[in-house]
Motif scaffolding. Sequence first.
Motif, mmCIF file in Angstrom:
data_model
loop_
_atom_site.group_PDB
_atom_site.id
_atom_site.type_symbol
_atom_site.label_atom_id
_atom_site.label_comp_id
_atom_site.label_asym_id
_atom_site.label_seq_id
_atom_site.Cartn_x
_atom_site.Cartn_y
_atom_site.Cartn_z
ATOM 1 N N GLN A 1 -6.311 -6.461 -3.178
ATOM 2 C CA GLN A 1 -7.553 -6.900 -3.851
ATOM 3 C C GLN A 1 -7.536 -7.300 -5.317
ATOM 4 O O GLN A 1 -6.519 -6.739 -6.001
ATOM 5 N N ASP B 1 -5.395 1.007 1.763
ATOM 6 C CA ASP B 1 -5.703 -0.203 2.383
ATOM 7 C C ASP B 1 -4.563 -1.355 2.119
ATOM 8 O O ASP B 1 -4.422 -1.704 0.878
ATOM 9 N N TYR C 1 -4.386 -2.078 -5.002
ATOM 10 C CA TYR C 1 -4.485 -1.605 -3.763
ATOM 11 C C TYR C 1 -5.449 -0.380 -3.906
ATOM 12 O O TYR C 1 -5.530 0.397 -4.965
ATOM 13 N N GLU D 1 -4.716 -4.541 2.334
ATOM 14 C CA GLU D 1 -4.907 -5.698 1.665
ATOM 15 C C GLU D 1 -4.891 -5.548 0.232
ATOM 16 O O GLU D 1 -5.501 -4.708 -0.426
ATOM 17 N N GLY E 1 0.730 -1.202 0.127
ATOM 18 C CA GLY E 1 -0.100 0.054 -0.026
ATOM 19 C C GLY E 1 0.742 1.213 -0.025
ATOM 20 O O GLY E 1 0.450 2.259 -0.713
#
Length: 234
Positions: free
Chosen positions: A191, A187, A199, A189, A163
Amino acid sequence: MISVLSACNDANGKEKEQGEVGIVQEATTPEPVADTKTDLDSDNTIEKEEVVNDTGNATTNTTSTKSATNTEQKTHLSSGDDAINYLRKELDMEDAEDVLFDAGGAYLKTDEHGSYYTIVLSSKTWKGGGGSGTLERYRVYEDGKYELDYGNHSSKSIQITNGDEAIAYLKNQIPEGTNEDVIFGADPELQTDEKGSYYFVRLSSLSLRSAGGTGTIDNYKVYEDGTFELYRAI
C-alpha cells in the motif's frame, strides 16, 4: 509670668495669704522633623528608611521591593526512571493505576534531535487478558523534550519486498516480537501513502482470541526502507 498677690479673711477673721497664683504660658516647641535617609540596595532592591525620633534614637524601617527573577531550571534526565517519572507528570498520569511505564532496559539511544529513552505505556487490564497491552511509545530526551515514537529509521540498505519480510523485520524491532502470546499477520498487498510504500502488519493476542474477540492489539505500517509506525485509524 504674671503674678497676682491677694489676701482674704478666713472664717475666724484671720488674714491668710493665699500665695501666688501662677498663670504660665509656655511657648509651643515644634516637634523635631524626622531626619529621613533612604538607602537603595541595588542587588535586592531593598529600601531602608532611617528615622531619628525625638529621643535621639534612630529606628530603621525596611521595605522589600525585590522583584521576582525568572530562573529557568534546565532539565536533565539521567536514567530511565527519571524519564518515566518526568513523562508521568507531563502526561498528568501520576494517578493512572492501570497504566504501566516501562523504560525497556533504560538504554540511551540517539537520533538527530539528541539522546533519548524509549518509554512504553501499557495497560495492566490488557496484559491481564494475555496481550502485550501496549498503548503508546514515547521518546523522552535528556533535556525533557518528548514525542510519540511512531517508528524506527533503519539503514538505507534495508529493502522489504513482501509481507513476510515486513513481519520478520518488525519482530526484531519491538518488544512484542518475543512474546509467545502475540502473533503477527501481514497484508500481502503493498500500500502507499504520502510517506511511501508499506505493508500493513497486525498484532493479535492468542489469549484474547480464545476469549472470543478478534485479539487485535496493534497495527503497524512497515515501509519498504525499514521505517515503521503505529497505524491509527481516523
